[in-house]
Structure formats: structure tokens, C-alpha cells
Design a protein around this motif. Structure first.
Motif, PDB file in Angstrom:
ATOM      1  N   UNK A  14       3.075   7.281 -10.174  1.00  0.00           N
ATOM      2  CA  UNK A  14       2.083   6.236 -10.422  1.00  0.00           C
ATOM      3  C   UNK A  14       2.530   4.938  -9.747  1.00  0.00           C
ATOM      4  N   UNK A  15       2.232   4.786  -8.468  1.00  0.00           N
ATOM      5  CA  UNK A  15       2.711   3.617  -7.723  1.00  0.00           C
ATOM      6  C   UNK A  15       2.254   2.272  -8.282  1.00  0.00           C
ATOM      7  N   UNK A  16       1.040   2.193  -8.824  1.00  0.00           N
ATOM      8  CA  UNK A  16       0.565   0.908  -9.350  1.00  0.00           C
ATOM      9  C   UNK A  16       1.412   0.490 -10.548  1.00  0.00           C
ATOM     10  N   UNK A  17       1.788   1.438 -11.387  1.00  0.00           N
ATOM     11  CA  UNK A  17       2.673   1.133 -12.505  1.00  0.00           C
ATOM     12  C   UNK A  17       4.019   0.612 -12.017  1.00  0.00           C
ATOM     13  N   UNK A  18       4.427   1.065 -10.831  1.00  0.00           N
ATOM     14  CA  UNK A  18       5.703   0.655 -10.254  1.00  0.00           C
ATOM     15  C   UNK A  18       5.592  -0.627  -9.440  1.00  0.00           C
ATOM     16  N   UNK A  19       4.366  -1.175  -9.316  1.00  0.00           N
ATOM     17  CA  UNK A  19       4.207  -2.461  -8.660  1.00  0.00           C
ATOM     18  C   UNK A  19       3.353  -2.477  -7.408  1.00  0.00           C
ATOM     19  N   UNK A  20       2.867  -1.327  -6.948  1.00  0.00           N
ATOM     20  CA  UNK A  20       2.028  -1.293  -5.747  1.00  0.00           C
ATOM     21  C   UNK A  20       0.674  -1.953  -6.022  1.00  0.00           C
ATOM     22  N   UNK A  21       0.062  -2.495  -4.973  1.00  0.00           N
ATOM     23  CA  UNK A  21      -1.264  -3.115  -5.094  1.00  0.00           C
ATOM     24  C   UNK A  21      -2.387  -2.127  -4.806  1.00  0.00           C
ATOM     25  N   UNK A  22      -2.167  -1.255  -3.836  1.00  0.00           N
ATOM     26  CA  UNK A  22      -3.194  -0.317  -3.386  1.00  0.00           C
ATOM     27  C   UNK A  22      -2.546   1.051  -3.230  1.00  0.00           C
ATOM     28  N   UNK A  23      -3.230   2.091  -3.694  1.00  0.00           N
ATOM     29  CA  UNK A  23      -2.751   3.465  -3.548  1.00  0.00           C
ATOM     30  C   UNK A  23      -3.809   4.275  -2.821  1.00  0.00           C
ATOM     31  N   UNK A  24      -3.371   5.062  -1.831  1.00  0.00           N
ATOM     32  CA  UNK A  24      -4.301   5.914  -1.096  1.00  0.00           C
ATOM     33  C   UNK A  24      -3.900   7.376  -1.264  1.00  0.00           C
ATOM     34  N   UNK A  25      -4.906   8.236  -1.241  1.00  0.00           N
ATOM     35  CA  UNK A  25      -4.698   9.676  -1.350  1.00  0.00           C
ATOM     36  C   UNK A  25      -5.549  10.389  -0.309  1.00  0.00           C
ATOM     37  N   UNK A  26      -5.012  11.448   0.261  1.00  0.00           N
ATOM     38  CA  UNK A  26      -5.864  12.407   0.952  1.00  0.00           C
ATOM     39  C   UNK A  26      -6.370  13.380  -0.106  1.00  0.00           C
ATOM     40  N   UNK A  27      -7.625  13.203  -0.496  1.00  0.00           N
ATOM     41  CA  UNK A  27      -8.198  14.081  -1.533  1.00  0.00           C
ATOM     42  C   UNK A  27      -8.440  15.485  -1.001  1.00  0.00           C
ATOM     43  N   UNK A  28      -8.334  15.655   0.320  1.00  0.00           N
ATOM     44  CA  UNK A  28      -8.460  16.973   0.926  1.00  0.00           C
ATOM     45  C   UNK A  28      -7.410  17.930   0.382  1.00  0.00           C
ATOM     46  N   UNK A  29      -6.275  17.403  -0.024  1.00  0.00           N
ATOM     47  CA  UNK A  29      -5.140  18.238  -0.394  1.00  0.00           C
ATOM     48  C   UNK A  29      -5.135  18.501  -1.905  1.00  0.00           C
ATOM     49  N   UNK A  30      -4.151  18.003  -2.630  1.00  0.00           N
ATOM     50  CA  UNK A  30      -3.984  18.393  -4.028  1.00  0.00           C
ATOM     51  C   UNK A  30      -5.154  17.984  -4.914  1.00  0.00           C
ATOM     52  N   UNK A  31      -5.734  16.809  -4.674  1.00  0.00           N
ATOM     53  CA  UNK A  31      -6.809  16.362  -5.570  1.00  0.00           C
ATOM     54  C   UNK A  31      -7.998  17.311  -5.508  1.00  0.00           C
ATOM     55  N   UNK A  32      -8.392  17.708  -4.306  1.00  0.00           N
ATOM     56  CA  UNK A  32      -9.452  18.705  -4.169  1.00  0.00           C
ATOM     57  C   UNK A  32      -8.936  20.062  -4.613  1.00  0.00           C
ATOM     58  N   UNK A  33      -7.841  20.486  -3.993  1.00  0.00           N
ATOM     59  CA  UNK A  33      -7.107  21.646  -4.473  1.00  0.00           C
ATOM     60  C   UNK A  33      -7.612  23.003  -4.054  1.00  0.00           C
ATOM     61  N   UNK A  34      -8.761  23.072  -3.383  1.00  0.00           N
ATOM     62  CA  UNK A  34      -9.328  24.379  -3.060  1.00  0.00           C
ATOM     63  C   UNK A  34      -9.576  24.566  -1.568  1.00  0.00           C
TER      64      UNK A  34
ATOM     65  N   UNK B 152       0.858  -1.183   0.000  1.00  0.00           N
ATOM     66  CA  UNK B 152       0.000   0.000   0.000  1.00  0.00           C
ATOM     67  C   UNK B 152       0.895   1.234   0.000  1.00  0.00           C
ATOM     68  N   UNK B 153       0.648   2.164  -0.910  1.00  0.00           N
ATOM     69  CA  UNK B 153       1.457   3.384  -1.011  1.00  0.00           C
ATOM     70  C   UNK B 153       0.559   4.601  -0.828  1.00  0.00           C
ATOM     71  N   UNK B 154       0.919   5.454   0.120  1.00  0.00           N
ATOM     72  CA  UNK B 154       0.259   6.749   0.261  1.00  0.00           C
ATOM     73  C   UNK B 154       0.907   7.698  -0.741  1.00  0.00           C
ATOM     74  N   UNK B 155       0.126   8.144  -1.702  1.00  0.00           N
ATOM     75  CA  UNK B 155       0.636   8.950  -2.815  1.00  0.00           C
ATOM     76  C   UNK B 155       0.133  10.393  -2.752  1.00  0.00           C
ATOM     77  N   UNK B 156      -0.274  10.827  -1.547  1.00  0.00           N
ATOM     78  CA  UNK B 156      -0.890  12.144  -1.393  1.00  0.00           C
ATOM     79  C   UNK B 156       0.001  13.271  -1.874  1.00  0.00           C
ATOM     80  N   UNK B 157       1.272  13.260  -1.479  1.00  0.00           N
ATOM     81  CA  UNK B 157       2.167  14.364  -1.823  1.00  0.00           C
ATOM     82  C   UNK B 157       2.399  14.472  -3.320  1.00  0.00           C
ATOM     83  N   UNK B 158       2.346  13.348  -4.024  1.00  0.00           N
ATOM     84  CA  UNK B 158       2.667  13.364  -5.457  1.00  0.00           C
ATOM     85  C   UNK B 158       1.447  13.523  -6.352  1.00  0.00           C
ATOM     86  N   UNK B 159       0.336  12.942  -5.948  1.00  0.00           N
ATOM     87  CA  UNK B 159      -0.854  12.822  -6.794  1.00  0.00           C
ATOM     88  C   UNK B 159      -0.556  11.892  -7.963  1.00  0.00           C
ATOM     89  N   UNK B 160      -1.573  11.408  -8.661  1.00  0.00           N
ATOM     90  CA  UNK B 160      -1.322  10.547  -9.826  1.00  0.00           C
ATOM     91  C   UNK B 160      -0.576  11.259 -10.951  1.00  0.00           C
TER      92      UNK B 160
END
Length: 210
Positions: free
Chosen positions: A77-97, A65-73
Motif C-alpha cells: 500500500x504505497x499511499x499508506x507509506x507516503x506515496x502521492x500517486x499509485x499506478x497499476x497495470x490492471x491488465x495483469x493481477x487486477x484483471x487476472x484473467x 508516483x509508485x508503480x504498484x503493478x507487481x504487488x497489487x493493493x
């Protein structure tokens, strides 16, 4: 959560510095079921070699499991690198506002079904509201437009801070002084927008910092 919640279910957590993949191999046991990491890490901006960790996990049959919050997709891309599960805090960059609280999980359908129909439906009931989902979709439309300037500004600021007489050390993957700059260059599109630093004078200086 790892110390105060899941231990009551008999789950044991072991911690390791995953900047060296061999440290993971040293703590794995036949009972290990999952490895969780964050890269870059909060707050010291350490970078973990996702592909190397994933290779070890696959070899022993455990989930990564990789927390990818700081990088965003956009940046990593952790799954491309071999991770099974990726988590994000959408509160931050994904939401963005700065106007929502949310999280996101990306994984294969077999895992997502378990999260939805066991974790959410039967255990914690944490369902995102329709309006917050709409706000995340709005934020995703401008993600690439926002992330490039974030990265450019952070790199310049990190260089400026590194030369400041009051700063002891700056932690940023894009600096030549960062021990894992080459790894970050290999697995990240850019170095992100998060910076950490230590002031000369230690904690006392931090308390009076303006």
C-alpha cells in the motif's frame, strides 16, 4: 515515454538507482516536480524503500508516483507509506484473467480531477470501456484468492531454481540471497509472484532455454 515523448515539452528526466534513497537526494533540483519509481522493479526485482523516498520527496515538495503493478493493493500500500500517486497495470493481477488491457491510477481528488479533465478529456482521450471496467471489477473479487497461491508458488519455485545447476542467479525478494529481503518483509504483505533469473552461459544459454 520519458525519452521520446515528454522531452518535446521541455521536460528533463534524470535516472537514479533508488534502492539507495541517498541517490535520489543527489539528483533532485529546484526544478524537480515528480519522482517515479516501481517496486519491486521489472525485471530485476529490486525493492525501493517507499517510506524513505516519500520522506525525501515531502521535504523538497515533489510528488512521488509508485508503480504498484507487481504487488497489487493486496500486497503493498504505497499511499499508506507516503506515496502521492499509485499506478497499476490492471491488465495483469487486477484483471487476472488475461482478457483486457487497462490501467488504474489512485490518488487524491485534486490529482484525479486533473488526470480526468485535462489528461483524458483534453489531451489523450484514453477512456476505458464499460465492459473492461466490468472485467476488472470481476477480477478484484478474486484478487486475494489468487495472490496468496501466486506468492506461495513463486517462493517455492524461486528456491528450486536457485538450486538448479543451470541457473546462475535468481532474483526474488523472498530469497535470503536477495539484498533487500528485510525491506520487502517490512513493506510488503508477501513477496509476490514474479521471478527473474540468469542462466549459466549467459545470452547464448537464454536463447536455447526451454
Amino acid at each position: 515515454m520519458l525519452h521520446h515523448q515528454i522531452e518535446r515539452f521541455g521536460i528533463v528526466t534524470r535516472f537514479a538507482h533508488l534502492t539507495d534513497p541517498e541517490n535520489l537526494a543527489a539528483v533532485l533540483t529546484t526544478k524537480t516536480r515528480m519522482v517515479i519509481t516501481e517496486t519491486p522493479s521489472n525485471p530485476n526485482m529490486r525493492v525501493v524503500d517507499i517510506a524513505a523516498i516519500a520522506q525525501i520527496c515531502r521535504r523538497v515538495g515533489v510528488l512521488l508516483v509508485v508503480d504498484n503493478t507487481y504487488c497489487t493493493p493486496y500486497l503493498q500500500k504505497p499511499i499508506t507509506l507516503g506515496a502521492d500517486i499509485v499506478v497499476h497495470s490492471a491488465t495483469k493481477y487486477l484483471g487476472g484473467h488475461g482478457d483486457l488491457l487497462a490501467g488504474a491510477i489512485v490518488a487524491r481528488k485534486e490529482h484525479i480531477d486533473q488526470f480526468r479533465f485535462v489528461g483524458i478529456k483534453e489531451m489523450n482521450g484514453a477512456c476505458i470501456s464499460a465492459f473492461d471496467a466490468f472485467l476488472i471489477l470481476r477480477g478484484l473479487k478474486t484478487l486475494t484468492l489468487r495472490m496468496d497461491p501466486h506468492c506461495e508458488t513463486a517462493l517455492k519455485l524461486a528456491h528450486d531454481l536457485e538450486g538448479h545447476p543451470s541457473v546462475e542467479r535468481v532474483y526474488f525478494p523472498g530469497l535470503d540471497s536477495h539484498p533487500q529481503k528485510m525491506l520487502a518483509s517490512r513493506q510488503m504483505r508477501s513477496f509476490g509472484g514474479m521471478i527473474a533469473m540468469e542462466l549459466k552461459g549467459g545470452l547464448a544459454a537464454g536463447r536455447t532455454f526451454e
